[in-house]
Design a protein around this motif. Sequence first.
Motif, mmCIF file in Angstrom:
data_model
loop_
_atom_site.group_PDB
_atom_site.id
_atom_site.type_symbol
_atom_site.label_atom_id
_atom_site.label_comp_id
_atom_site.label_asym_id
_atom_site.label_seq_id
_atom_site.Cartn_x
_atom_site.Cartn_y
_atom_site.Cartn_z
ATOM 1 N N VAL A 1 0.359 -3.114 -10.016
ATOM 2 C CA VAL A 1 0.423 -3.572 -8.436
ATOM 3 C C VAL A 1 1.060 -4.793 -8.322
ATOM 4 C CG1 VAL A 1 -1.767 -4.003 -6.702
ATOM 5 C CG2 VAL A 1 -1.659 -1.906 -8.379
ATOM 6 N N VAL B 1 2.602 1.849 -3.001
ATOM 7 C CA VAL B 1 1.295 2.103 -4.490
ATOM 8 C C VAL B 1 1.369 3.591 -4.066
ATOM 9 C CG1 VAL B 1 -1.383 1.725 -5.195
ATOM 10 C CG2 VAL B 1 0.112 -0.292 -4.719
ATOM 11 N N MET C 1 0.963 5.539 -10.610
ATOM 12 C CA MET C 1 0.496 4.405 -10.931
ATOM 13 C C MET C 1 -0.008 5.166 -12.374
ATOM 14 S SD MET C 1 0.481 1.598 -8.873
ATOM 15 C CE MET C 1 -0.690 0.647 -9.959
ATOM 16 N N ARG D 1 0.777 -1.375 0.308
ATOM 17 C CA ARG D 1 -0.054 -0.001 0.179
ATOM 18 C C ARG D 1 0.814 1.033 0.131
ATOM 19 N NH1 ARG D 1 -4.788 0.944 1.392
ATOM 20 N NH2 ARG D 1 -5.104 -1.173 2.482
ATOM 21 N N ALA E 1 -6.196 0.815 -6.664
ATOM 22 C CA ALA E 1 -5.227 1.114 -7.476
ATOM 23 C C ALA E 1 -6.411 1.527 -8.841
ATOM 24 C CB ALA E 1 -4.477 0.148 -8.849
ATOM 25 N N THR F 1 3.834 6.276 -5.970
ATOM 26 C CA THR F 1 4.219 5.948 -6.729
ATOM 27 C C THR F 1 2.434 6.168 -8.037
ATOM 28 O OG1 THR F 1 4.941 3.455 -6.594
ATOM 29 C CG2 THR F 1 3.887 4.252 -9.116
ATOM 30 N N THR G 1 -5.786 -4.116 -5.750
ATOM 31 C CA THR G 1 -6.087 -3.620 -7.172
ATOM 32 C C THR G 1 -7.980 -2.695 -7.673
ATOM 33 O OG1 THR G 1 -5.014 -6.197 -7.113
ATOM 34 C CG2 THR G 1 -6.261 -5.172 -9.492
#
Length: 102
Positions: A69, A57, A62, A54, A95, A60, A92
């Motif tokens: 992920v 993520v 993304m 987490r 994300a 980042t 996921t």
Amino acid sequence: SSFSHCDHCGKVGKIGETLKFCGGCRAAKYCSTACQRTAWSSHKTACRLQAEARKKVNATSMKGSPASVAEFMGDPSDLCGRQLGRHINALTTEAHSVMAKG
């Protein structure tokens, strides 16, 4: 509609009832503090990995594929399979939501 269930005992929550989420990974759900404490010994490894993923993520942008992920999670086959699978699915989904907003 989908019903939430306790990740330890499997108890299905009533409509409108909110289960307690693990404070570390924010993915595992429990019907009570007792279930959370009982599950901790088997949950702690997946919890730590989920919390680390987490953070990565969140750090980042993304901008790549949602599949990236999974790269943060490593190989799930060597960990608590079913529980980790739920964690990966939740991450996921999150994300995808972040990418849709961005």
